[in-house]
Design a protein around this motif. Structure first.
Motif: not given
Length: 90
Positions: A3-32
């Motif tokens: 999971t990742t804890r995001i803090t936004y510039t307005d001070g709000k925050h949230e915790i996001v579960p990072i799935t394997m699919r999201a990681t694979c999408k990020a890897e593909a996008h990074a290469i592209e």
């Protein structure tokens, strides 16, 4: 699951579960996008995995670069561990 804890510039925050699919999408996008491999651009790729996870969860977000402008920081958050089932006296 990571999971990742995001803090936004307005001070709000949230915790996001990072799935394997999201990681694979990020890897593909990074290469592209020419960022290189995940080890060559770990921060940007990790941010994109978080962005992808939010999008796959149905969030209506601007494009990645504009969304990233609203993020102050993100950190890996520890996932809650599931208690083991069974007899605790064994």
């Amino acid at each position: 699951m990571a999971t990742t804890r995001i803090t936004y510039t307005d001070g709000k925050h949230e915790i996001v579960p990072i799935t394997m699919r999201a990681t694979c999408k990020a890897e593909a996008h990074a290469i592209e996008a020419g960022w290189g491999t995940i080890t060559e651009s770990p921060v940007r790729t990790g941010a994109y995995a978080t962005y992808a996870a939010l999008r796959m969860a149905g969030r209506n977000l601007p494009d990645f670069e504009h969304w990233l402008d609203t993020v102050a920081s993100f950190d890996l958050a520890s996932a809650k561990e599931e208690p083991e089932e069974g007899n605790p006296t064994d």
